[in-house]
Design a protein around this motif. Structure first.
Motif, PDB file in Angstrom:
ATOM      1  N   UNK A  28       0.811  -1.220   0.000  1.00  0.00           N
ATOM      2  CA  UNK A  28       0.000   0.000   0.000  1.00  0.00           C
ATOM      3  C   UNK A  28       0.847   1.273   0.000  1.00  0.00           C
ATOM      4  N   UNK A  29       1.854   1.331   0.854  1.00  0.00           N
ATOM      5  CA  UNK A  29       2.689   2.543   0.953  1.00  0.00           C
ATOM      6  C   UNK A  29       3.461   2.783  -0.345  1.00  0.00           C
ATOM      7  N   UNK A  30       4.025   1.712  -0.904  1.00  0.00           N
ATOM      8  CA  UNK A  30       4.762   1.857  -2.161  1.00  0.00           C
ATOM      9  C   UNK A  30       3.839   2.268  -3.302  1.00  0.00           C
ATOM     10  N   UNK A  31       2.628   1.713  -3.320  1.00  0.00           N
ATOM     11  CA  UNK A  31       1.664   2.074  -4.360  1.00  0.00           C
ATOM     12  C   UNK A  31       1.304   3.557  -4.255  1.00  0.00           C
ATOM     13  N   UNK A  32       1.062   4.040  -3.043  1.00  0.00           N
ATOM     14  CA  UNK A  32       0.740   5.457  -2.861  1.00  0.00           C
ATOM     15  C   UNK A  32       1.885   6.345  -3.328  1.00  0.00           C
ATOM     16  N   UNK A  33       3.115   5.948  -2.982  1.00  0.00           N
ATOM     17  CA  UNK A  33       4.273   6.730  -3.410  1.00  0.00           C
ATOM     18  C   UNK A  33       4.395   6.721  -4.935  1.00  0.00           C
ATOM     19  N   UNK A  34       4.204   5.562  -5.542  1.00  0.00           N
ATOM     20  CA  UNK A  34       4.296   5.457  -6.995  1.00  0.00           C
ATOM     21  C   UNK A  34       3.230   6.301  -7.687  1.00  0.00           C
ATOM     22  N   UNK A  78       0.373   3.384 -14.971  1.00  0.00           N
ATOM     23  CA  UNK A  78       0.695   2.081 -14.394  1.00  0.00           C
ATOM     24  C   UNK A  78       1.835   2.235 -13.387  1.00  0.00           C
ATOM     25  N   UNK A  79       1.754   1.524 -12.289  1.00  0.00           N
ATOM     26  CA  UNK A  79       2.794   1.622 -11.266  1.00  0.00           C
ATOM     27  C   UNK A  79       3.433   0.260 -11.041  1.00  0.00           C
ATOM     28  N   UNK A  80       4.661   0.282 -10.564  1.00  0.00           N
ATOM     29  CA  UNK A  80       5.383  -0.947 -10.266  1.00  0.00           C
ATOM     30  C   UNK A  80       6.720  -0.618  -9.652  1.00  0.00           C
TER      31      UNK A  80
END
Length: 91
Positions: A28-34, A78-80
């Protein structure tokens, strides 16, 4: 380093980078940052313009500001996982 050793280093870096790209879903945190990174990059543009100072012409500075403004309007992308600046460094 001899060329064959550099080739081996680059091959290993490529393998590790490929594994990173296949690492699976972001938490979740990485997705928000991305998801916020395009706007964060746009916001950072002004900081780098200040650091560049007179190395850039007024037209070059304006071009960077225009691209930064576009980043703010890009919408969802798109995020990753990413590797950032993956290159050799001198010691």
């Amino acid at each position: 380093m001899p060329a064959r050793e550099w080739r081996a280093v680059h091959q290993q870096a490529g393998v590790l980078t490929a594994r990173l790209h296949e690492a699976g879903e972001l938490d979740r945190a990485d997705r928000e940052q991305a998801e916020t990174s395009p706007v964060a990059a746009a916001d950072g543009a002004e900081k780098y313009l200040v650091r560049a100072g007179a190395l850039l012409t007024v037209d070059e500075q304006q071009l960077i500001r225009e691209h930064a403004a576009r980043l703010r309007r890009v919408g969802p992308v798109p995020v990753g996982h990413i590797h950032g600046d993956n290159q050799p460094r001198g010691r």
